[in-house]
Enzyme design. Structure first.
Site, mmCIF file in Angstrom:
data_model
loop_
_atom_site.group_PDB
_atom_site.id
_atom_site.type_symbol
_atom_site.label_atom_id
_atom_site.label_comp_id
_atom_site.label_asym_id
_atom_site.label_seq_id
_atom_site.Cartn_x
_atom_site.Cartn_y
_atom_site.Cartn_z
ATOM 1 N N THR A 54 41.482 9.755 17.463
ATOM 2 C CA THR A 54 42.758 9.883 16.884
ATOM 3 C C THR A 54 43.777 9.337 17.783
ATOM 4 O O THR A 54 44.568 8.163 17.103
ATOM 5 C CB THR A 54 43.197 11.477 16.678
ATOM 6 O OG1 THR A 54 42.266 12.087 15.924
ATOM 7 C CG2 THR A 54 44.367 11.632 15.716
ATOM 8 N N GLU B 168 53.451 10.995 29.399
ATOM 9 C CA GLU B 168 54.577 11.206 28.437
ATOM 10 C C GLU B 168 54.001 12.219 27.393
ATOM 11 O O GLU B 168 54.334 13.070 27.175
ATOM 12 C CB GLU B 168 55.272 10.041 27.979
ATOM 13 C CG GLU B 168 56.403 10.487 27.054
ATOM 14 C CD GLU B 168 57.222 11.349 27.651
ATOM 15 O OE1 GLU B 168 57.866 11.090 28.625
ATOM 16 O OE2 GLU B 168 57.592 12.460 27.107
ATOM 17 N N GLY C 122 44.335 16.568 11.713
ATOM 18 C CA GLY C 122 44.007 15.904 12.971
ATOM 19 C C GLY C 122 45.062 16.231 14.092
ATOM 20 O O GLY C 122 45.292 15.974 14.889
ATOM 21 N N GLU D 72 43.008 20.460 18.580
ATOM 22 C CA GLU D 72 42.064 19.784 19.896
ATOM 23 C C GLU D 72 40.673 19.841 19.475
ATOM 24 O O GLU D 72 40.263 20.766 18.147
ATOM 25 C CB GLU D 72 42.250 21.102 20.857
ATOM 26 C CG GLU D 72 43.569 20.818 21.634
ATOM 27 C CD GLU D 72 44.056 19.325 22.294
ATOM 28 O OE1 GLU D 72 43.098 19.103 22.649
ATOM 29 O OE2 GLU D 72 44.659 18.784 21.872
ATOM 30 N N ASP E 291 46.163 25.380 25.785
ATOM 31 C CA ASP E 291 46.682 24.068 25.528
ATOM 32 C C ASP E 291 48.223 23.912 25.994
ATOM 33 O O ASP E 291 48.824 23.306 26.969
ATOM 34 C CB ASP E 291 46.415 23.415 24.132
ATOM 35 C CG ASP E 291 47.438 22.191 23.887
ATOM 36 O OD1 ASP E 291 46.912 21.143 24.255
ATOM 37 O OD2 ASP E 291 48.359 22.108 23.308
ATOM 38 N N LYS F 194 50.538 22.734 29.227
ATOM 39 C CA LYS F 194 51.534 21.911 28.992
ATOM 40 C C LYS F 194 52.932 22.545 29.660
ATOM 41 O O LYS F 194 53.427 21.860 30.418
ATOM 42 C CB LYS F 194 52.067 21.825 27.655
ATOM 43 C CG LYS F 194 51.110 21.053 26.878
ATOM 44 C CD LYS F 194 51.144 21.058 25.463
ATOM 45 C CE LYS F 194 50.296 20.018 24.444
ATOM 46 N NZ LYS F 194 50.245 20.384 23.226
ATOM 47 N N GLY G 97 49.589 14.671 16.563
ATOM 48 C CA GLY G 97 49.212 13.616 15.470
ATOM 49 C C GLY G 97 49.187 12.312 15.944
ATOM 50 O O GLY G 97 49.747 12.160 17.123
HETATM 51 N N1 HSE Z 1 46.274 20.362 19.600
HETATM 52 C C1 HSE Z 1 47.396 19.975 20.282
HETATM 53 C C2 HSE Z 1 48.565 20.560 19.492
HETATM 54 C C3 HSE Z 1 47.660 18.486 20.073
HETATM 55 O O1 HSE Z 1 48.263 20.990 18.507
HETATM 56 O O2 HSE Z 1 49.690 20.557 19.747
HETATM 57 C C4 HSE Z 1 48.689 17.883 20.918
HETATM 58 O O3 HSE Z 1 48.631 18.233 22.432
#
Ligand code: HSE
Length: 413
Positions: free
Chosen positions: A11, A124, A182, A185, A196, A200, A297
């Site tokens: 993606t 970034e 999309g 993960e 996730d 972050k 995305g």
């Molecule tokens: N799977 C992650 C989300 C993708 O849904 O935010 C972006 O890091």
């Protein structure tokens, strides 16, 4: 002309190729020269794609080609992303990545190698997708002491919670929809279990403190135990539930967590819905600043990667002083964090009032029509105090058939 390579044509990787092509002119202008995509590394062939003739299967082709100065890592995961990125930096190539798992796990080492080699390791797109947040942290906010970062940092879970909140959608259907779009993960557990978001907020905390943060030190809870009934109470209370990644920094101490949190309408993150992300940064001089946009995305995330390519192109001959050192930042125990608590309790408030008050002290009561349960909102207390109160309540009630705490959601109300 600068030559680049993309590792991983999924993606994000395909999005980067698309942005490089579509915005060719503006990118060339900003970079000071044309940026040409020379290779795309992937195990698969893409015969009908615009990059069909650039596909390579052997990483060494990229590693050993001195013409390639900037490499994009969009493979995700740690293996082979980590050895490949490390090898690129050691070969004197700049790297831009969207891979938060990589940055959270190996950022310290990769930043150190980049410094040593006089190149740049840029990420970034690893936090907040297309939202500028890493660059503001090391550029615009570099004169600030950051006191708090609170973010809705995962598009998939925010999409799911919004669907459950506004449309009464089931968790499973909303997740499927997010995957089809999309956003998710490869492994949805990373989204819904909060991993996730954890990576972050670990990256943002490291950016804010200038020290290495071990993401495993951050208390992490996902959204899988949030139900439609919770949202019925939330509706009655005029609140919502969002998955927060929060880091509070005071006197060198950091309190950080990932958890679903009940918030009210006046919270600046209340109206961050669907796949959007929102990040609130509080600085000691700045006060509160909000960053909002597409957190996941293809093209939004690719746009952030391309900005890093340009940043590298503008700084080809030196390392930018970004990121953090190898000194470790301690994270306080979750027991010290303070919240109000939304608690759903079995039985009727009429029968339970004494035990509830004895355990939790002063509470606000919320009842829904026709339920054999009720909810209370406690006063602010520490997580340690809450745990003790919950245990006290359960032991006082144990003899009854309809006893027990059915749900607890931390609240910032
Ligand atoms: N799977 C992650 C989300 C993708 O849904 O935010 C972006 O890091």
């Amino acid at each position: 002309m600068i030559k680049t390579a993309i590792m991983g044509y999924g993606t994000i990787g395909s999005g980067v190729a698309e942005v490089l092509e579509q915005n060719k002119d503006v990118i060339a202008k900003q970079a000071g020269q044309e940026v040409e995509l020379k290779y795309v590394l992937d195990l698969r062939e893409f015969p009908d794609s615009p990059v069909a003739d650039k596909i390579v299967h052997d990483f060494k082709v990229i590693e050993q080609d001195e013409e390639v100065q900037i490499v994009v890592e969009a493979m995700g995961g740690l293996n082979p992303a980590y050895p490949f990125v490390k090898a690129c930096l050691l070969a004197g190539k700049h790297v831009a990545t969207s891979n938060k798992a990589l940055v959270a796990a190996y950022g310290t080492e990769l930043l150190a190698i980049a410094r040593e080699k006089g190149v740049n390791f840029l990420f970034e797109a690893s936090v907040g997708g297309g939202i500028p947040i890493i660059r503001p942290m090391y550029r615009c906010l570099m004169g600030e002491r950051i006191e708090e970062i609170t973010g809705i940092l995962n598009g998939t879970t925010n999409f799911i919670l919004t669907k459950m909140d506004k449309e009464g959608e089931s968790f499973e259907n909303a997740l499927k929809e997010a995957q089809n779009l999309g956003y998710a993960e490869r492994n949805p557990e990373a989204d819904v279990e909060g991993h996730d978001t954890c990576r972050k907020i670990a990256i943002l905390t490291a950016m804010a403190t200038g020290r290495e943060v071990d993401y495993e030190d951050i208390y992490t809870e996902g959204i899988t135990r949030i139900t439609d009934i919770d949202f019925k109470y939330a509706e009655k209370m005029g609140t919502s539930v969002k998955l927060f990644g929060t880091s509070r920094i005071k006197d060198g101490k950091v309190n950080a967590f990932v958890a679903p949190v009940m918030i009210q309408k006046n919270n600046p993150l209340y109206s961050v819905n669907d796949v959007f992300n929102g990040i609130m940064v509080k600085g000691n001089m700045l006060g509160v600043s909000m960053f909002y946009g597409s957190g996941a995305g293809k093209l939004p995330t690719a746009s952030a990667v391309v900005a890093d390519i340009i940043e590298a192109a503008q700084n080809l001959d030196h390392n930018l002083n970004i990121g953090w050192s190898g000194e470790k930042q301690a994270i306080e125990s979750m027991d010290q964090a303070r919240f109000r608590y939304f608690v759903r309790v079995a039985g009727s408030y009429r029968n339970k009032e004494q035990d509830v008050k004895r355990a939790f002290g002063k509470v606000e009561v919320v009842e829904l029509y026709g339920m054999d349960e009720f909810a209370v909102l406690t006063s602010e207390m520490s997580e340690g105090e809450f745990k003790a109160a919950a245990t006290a309540y359960d032991s006082a009630e144990q003899a009854r058939s309809d006893y027990g705490i059915k749900q607890m959601i931390r609240a910032m109300l």
